[in-house]
Design a protein around this motif. Structure first.
Motif, mmCIF file in Angstrom:
data_model
loop_
_atom_site.group_PDB
_atom_site.id
_atom_site.type_symbol
_atom_site.label_atom_id
_atom_site.label_comp_id
_atom_site.label_asym_id
_atom_site.label_seq_id
_atom_site.Cartn_x
_atom_site.Cartn_y
_atom_site.Cartn_z
ATOM 1 N N LEU A 20 18.511 12.786 10.365
ATOM 2 C CA LEU A 20 17.919 11.444 10.481
ATOM 3 C C LEU A 20 19.058 10.435 10.465
ATOM 4 C CD1 LEU A 20 14.982 11.619 7.909
ATOM 5 C CD2 LEU A 20 14.819 11.575 10.376
ATOM 6 N N ASP A 81 12.301 10.426 -5.973
ATOM 7 C CA ASP A 81 11.462 9.290 -5.561
ATOM 8 C C ASP A 81 11.764 8.900 -4.110
ATOM 9 O OD1 ASP A 81 9.873 7.003 -5.563
ATOM 10 O OD2 ASP A 81 11.253 5.801 -6.766
ATOM 11 N N GLY A 86 10.434 8.948 1.459
ATOM 12 C CA GLY A 86 10.876 9.182 2.847
ATOM 13 C C GLY A 86 9.982 10.179 3.560
ATOM 14 N N TRP A 89 6.922 8.287 4.648
ATOM 15 C CA TRP A 89 7.244 7.423 5.799
ATOM 16 C C TRP A 89 7.399 8.265 7.072
ATOM 17 C CZ3 TRP A 89 8.452 2.135 6.689
ATOM 18 C CH2 TRP A 89 8.205 1.297 5.599
ATOM 19 N N VAL A 96 4.712 2.547 -0.885
ATOM 20 C CA VAL A 96 5.571 2.391 -2.065
ATOM 21 C C VAL A 96 5.020 3.306 -3.166
ATOM 22 C CG1 VAL A 96 6.417 0.048 -1.675
ATOM 23 C CG2 VAL A 96 4.245 0.386 -2.884
ATOM 24 N N ALA A 97 5.890 3.604 -4.131
ATOM 25 C CA ALA A 97 5.510 4.514 -5.208
ATOM 26 C C ALA A 97 4.645 3.803 -6.231
ATOM 27 C CB ALA A 97 6.771 5.052 -5.887
ATOM 28 N N ALA A 98 3.563 4.455 -6.655
ATOM 29 C CA ALA A 98 2.716 3.925 -7.723
ATOM 30 C C ALA A 98 2.898 4.745 -8.995
ATOM 31 C CB ALA A 98 1.256 3.927 -7.300
ATOM 32 N N GLU A 99 3.135 6.028 -8.835
ATOM 33 C CA GLU A 99 3.220 6.907 -10.009
ATOM 34 C C GLU A 99 4.164 8.061 -9.678
ATOM 35 O OE1 GLU A 99 -0.725 7.180 -12.403
ATOM 36 O OE2 GLU A 99 -0.341 9.123 -11.494
ATOM 37 N N ARG A 126 -5.707 5.244 1.309
ATOM 38 C CA ARG A 126 -4.359 4.676 1.137
ATOM 39 C C ARG A 126 -3.496 5.497 0.179
ATOM 40 N NH1 ARG A 126 -4.891 -0.901 -1.279
ATOM 41 N NH2 ARG A 126 -2.654 -0.911 -0.950
ATOM 42 N N LYS A 127 -4.090 6.501 -0.477
ATOM 43 C CA LYS A 127 -3.337 7.274 -1.467
ATOM 44 C C LYS A 127 -2.655 8.469 -0.794
ATOM 45 C CE LYS A 127 -6.576 6.315 -5.160
ATOM 46 N NZ LYS A 127 -7.479 6.901 -6.136
ATOM 47 N N LEU A 149 2.428 9.704 -6.536
ATOM 48 C CA LEU A 149 1.366 9.035 -5.784
ATOM 49 C C LEU A 149 1.988 7.814 -5.117
ATOM 50 C CD1 LEU A 149 -1.654 8.416 -5.097
ATOM 51 C CD2 LEU A 149 -1.700 7.077 -7.220
ATOM 52 N N ILE A 151 1.232 4.553 -2.349
ATOM 53 C CA ILE A 151 0.128 3.758 -1.812
ATOM 54 C C ILE A 151 0.578 3.109 -0.506
ATOM 55 C CG2 ILE A 151 -1.448 1.819 -2.249
ATOM 56 C CD1 ILE A 151 -1.900 4.104 -4.240
ATOM 57 N N LEU A 153 0.826 0.470 2.275
ATOM 58 C CA LEU A 153 0.729 -0.992 2.356
ATOM 59 C C LEU A 153 0.520 -1.398 3.810
ATOM 60 C CD1 LEU A 153 3.628 -2.243 0.072
ATOM 61 C CD2 LEU A 153 1.222 -1.937 -0.510
HETATM 62 C C1 LIG Z 1 13.642 8.780 5.771
HETATM 63 C C2 LIG Z 1 12.669 7.616 5.840
HETATM 64 C C3 LIG Z 1 13.031 6.444 6.542
HETATM 65 C C4 LIG Z 1 12.277 5.248 6.355
HETATM 66 C C5 LIG Z 1 11.906 4.966 4.968
HETATM 67 C C6 LIG Z 1 12.556 3.889 4.305
HETATM 68 C C7 LIG Z 1 12.167 3.523 2.974
HETATM 69 C C8 LIG Z 1 11.849 4.625 1.978
HETATM 70 C C9 LIG Z 1 11.579 3.976 0.686
HETATM 71 C C10 LIG Z 1 11.162 4.903 -0.406
HETATM 72 C C11 LIG Z 1 11.478 4.215 -1.685
HETATM 73 C C12 LIG Z 1 11.008 4.979 -2.850
HETATM 74 C C13 LIG Z 1 9.707 4.447 -3.335
HETATM 75 C C14 LIG Z 1 9.880 3.367 -4.345
HETATM 76 O O1 LIG Z 1 10.616 3.503 -5.286
HETATM 77 S S1 LIG Z 1 8.974 1.959 -4.086
HETATM 78 C C15 LIG Z 1 9.415 0.899 -5.443
HETATM 79 C C16 LIG Z 1 8.616 1.178 -6.704
HETATM 80 N N1 LIG Z 1 7.238 0.867 -6.529
HETATM 81 C C17 LIG Z 1 6.782 -0.384 -6.654
HETATM 82 O O2 LIG Z 1 7.528 -1.312 -6.895
HETATM 83 C C18 LIG Z 1 5.296 -0.566 -6.460
HETATM 84 C C19 LIG Z 1 4.732 -1.660 -7.381
HETATM 85 N N2 LIG Z 1 3.281 -1.621 -7.355
HETATM 86 C C20 LIG Z 1 2.577 -2.249 -6.371
HETATM 87 O O3 LIG Z 1 3.156 -2.903 -5.506
HETATM 88 C C21 LIG Z 1 1.087 -2.099 -6.408
HETATM 89 O O4 LIG Z 1 0.645 -1.800 -7.700
HETATM 90 C C22 LIG Z 1 0.580 -1.001 -5.417
HETATM 91 C C23 LIG Z 1 0.978 -1.368 -3.981
HETATM 92 C C24 LIG Z 1 1.137 0.388 -5.780
HETATM 93 C C25 LIG Z 1 -0.943 -0.930 -5.491
HETATM 94 O O5 LIG Z 1 -1.460 -2.208 -5.366
HETATM 95 P P1 LIG Z 1 -2.585 -2.600 -4.292
HETATM 96 O O6 LIG Z 1 -3.136 -3.910 -4.724
HETATM 97 O O7 LIG Z 1 -2.048 -2.499 -2.910
HETATM 98 O O8 LIG Z 1 -3.616 -1.446 -4.412
HETATM 99 P P2 LIG Z 1 -4.855 -1.328 -5.441
HETATM 100 O O9 LIG Z 1 -4.497 -1.795 -6.807
HETATM 101 O O10 LIG Z 1 -6.037 -1.894 -4.740
HETATM 102 O O11 LIG Z 1 -4.980 0.269 -5.529
HETATM 103 C C26 LIG Z 1 -5.287 1.066 -4.404
HETATM 104 C C27 LIG Z 1 -5.675 2.420 -4.905
HETATM 105 O O12 LIG Z 1 -4.522 3.054 -5.515
HETATM 106 C C28 LIG Z 1 -4.788 3.336 -6.899
HETATM 107 N N3 LIG Z 1 -3.587 3.072 -7.683
HETATM 108 C C29 LIG Z 1 -2.783 2.012 -7.573
HETATM 109 N N4 LIG Z 1 -1.772 2.101 -8.453
HETATM 110 C C30 LIG Z 1 -1.967 3.249 -9.138
HETATM 111 C C31 LIG Z 1 -1.265 3.916 -10.165
HETATM 112 N N5 LIG Z 1 -0.123 3.419 -10.691
HETATM 113 N N6 LIG Z 1 -1.725 5.098 -10.604
HETATM 114 C C32 LIG Z 1 -2.855 5.647 -10.094
HETATM 115 N N7 LIG Z 1 -3.562 5.069 -9.106
HETATM 116 C C33 LIG Z 1 -3.121 3.889 -8.653
HETATM 117 C C34 LIG Z 1 -5.892 2.396 -7.312
HETATM 118 O O13 LIG Z 1 -6.630 2.922 -8.404
HETATM 119 C C35 LIG Z 1 -6.727 2.347 -6.028
HETATM 120 O O14 LIG Z 1 -7.519 3.518 -5.937
HETATM 121 P P3 LIG Z 1 -9.071 3.431 -5.559
HETATM 122 O O15 LIG Z 1 -9.668 2.517 -6.574
HETATM 123 O O16 LIG Z 1 -9.084 2.872 -4.152
HETATM 124 O O17 LIG Z 1 -9.572 4.840 -5.631
#
Ligand SMILES: CCCCCCCCCCCCCC(=O)SCCNC(=O)CCNC(=O)[C@H](O)C(C)(C)COP(=O)(O)OP(=O)(O)OC[C@H]1O[C@@H](n2cnc3c(N)ncnc32)[C@H](O)[C@@H]1OP(=O)(O)O
Length: 177
Positions: A20, A81, A86, A89, A96-99, A126-127, A149, A151, A153
């Motif tokens: 990649l 993580d 990745g 994606w 983004v990561a939730a858990e 969305r999960k 887990l 979610i 966006l």
């Molecule tokens: C190689 C690849 C290339 C390209 C890639 C490049 C980049 C790669 C990058 C990778 C980087 C690495 C990654 C990183 O490090 S990403 C950085 C770390 N993560 C964050 O900063 C995320 C912060 N949190 C948020 O932004 C919001 O809370 C999110 C978006 C997660 C949900 O807020 P939103 O308002 O949008 O959604 P909702 O509240 O309506 O919930 C929706 C559903 O989800 C369920 N839910 C939510 N939270 C949890 C939870 N904690 N446990 C269990 N369940 C949970 C919830 O019950 C509901 O379910 P249901 O009721 O519908 O059944």
């Protein structure tokens, strides 16, 4: 900090893997893959073509130390993580990561050549559930396992990142078809 042999190893895909080529905008300042000094984390990402899961080669440098001579658990969790995110994606889920859960199985010696495997295990609206494993590059020792887990966006929240990601993966498809 890295030997020429280490760099060559990092950049060489295994059979069935496609490299990649991530753009500067993704790599620059990335906590996990933004260090090119070899002091902290050195990573290269690949796609495992048969099932489109993600692979990465990684070497934990001296700046990732936790227990003397060994990687900090937080650095292993960060690598898992990033790789698990990745993998999502790569399958078209802008997430983004939730858990995140990490299980540390074996202490990881600094400088060891490691492989990360990450794959999407389930999608429910969305999960997006993803699993991953950090293991020895040339053996079966598992250093850590993870489950997370993510979610999905609205792609608009990621600006040009989403279209860049689609471009990278469609180029891979053209290269392997
Ligand atoms: C190689 C690849 C290339 C390209 C890639 C490049 C980049 C790669 C990058 C990778 C980087 C690495 C990654 C990183 O490090 S990403 C950085 C770390 N993560 C964050 O900063 C995320 C912060 N949190 C948020 O932004 C919001 O809370 C999110 C978006 C997660 C949900 O807020 P939103 O308002 O949008 O959604 P909702 O509240 O309506 O919930 C929706 C559903 O989800 C369920 N839910 C939510 N939270 C949890 C939870 N904690 N446990 C269990 N369940 C949970 C919830 O019950 C509901 O379910 P249901 O009721 O519908 O059944």
């Amino acid at each position: 900090m890295l030997s020429d042999d280490d760099v060559k190893w990092l950049e060489t895909p295994q059979p069935g893997w496609s490299a990649l080529r991530l753009p500067h905008m993704i790599l620059e300042d990335s906590f996990v893959s933004g260090d090119s000094s070899g002091r902290r984390l050195s990573l290269r990402f690949f796609r495992h073509d048969p099932d489109r899961s993600l692979r990465a080669k990684v070497i934990f440098g001296p700046g990732t130390q936790g227990p003397p001579g060994h990687a900090h658990g937080g650095s292993m969790a960060a690598v898992l993580d990033d790789a698990m995110g990745g993998a999502a994606w790569m399958q078209g889920h802008p997430v983004v990561a939730a858990e995140l859960t990490a299980r540390f199985k074996t202490m990881l010696p600094l400088g060891a050549r490691c492989v990360v495997e990450a794959w999407v295990s389930a999608v429910d609206g969305r999960k997006v559930r993803v699993a991953g494993r950090l293991r020895q590059g040339d053996g079966d020792t598992v250093f850590a396992e993870g489950e997370a887990l993510f979610i999905t966006l609205d792609p608009k929240k990621f600006g040009v990142l989403t279209s860049e990601a689609s471009r990278i993966f469609s180029e891979l498809d053209e290269g392997t078809s």
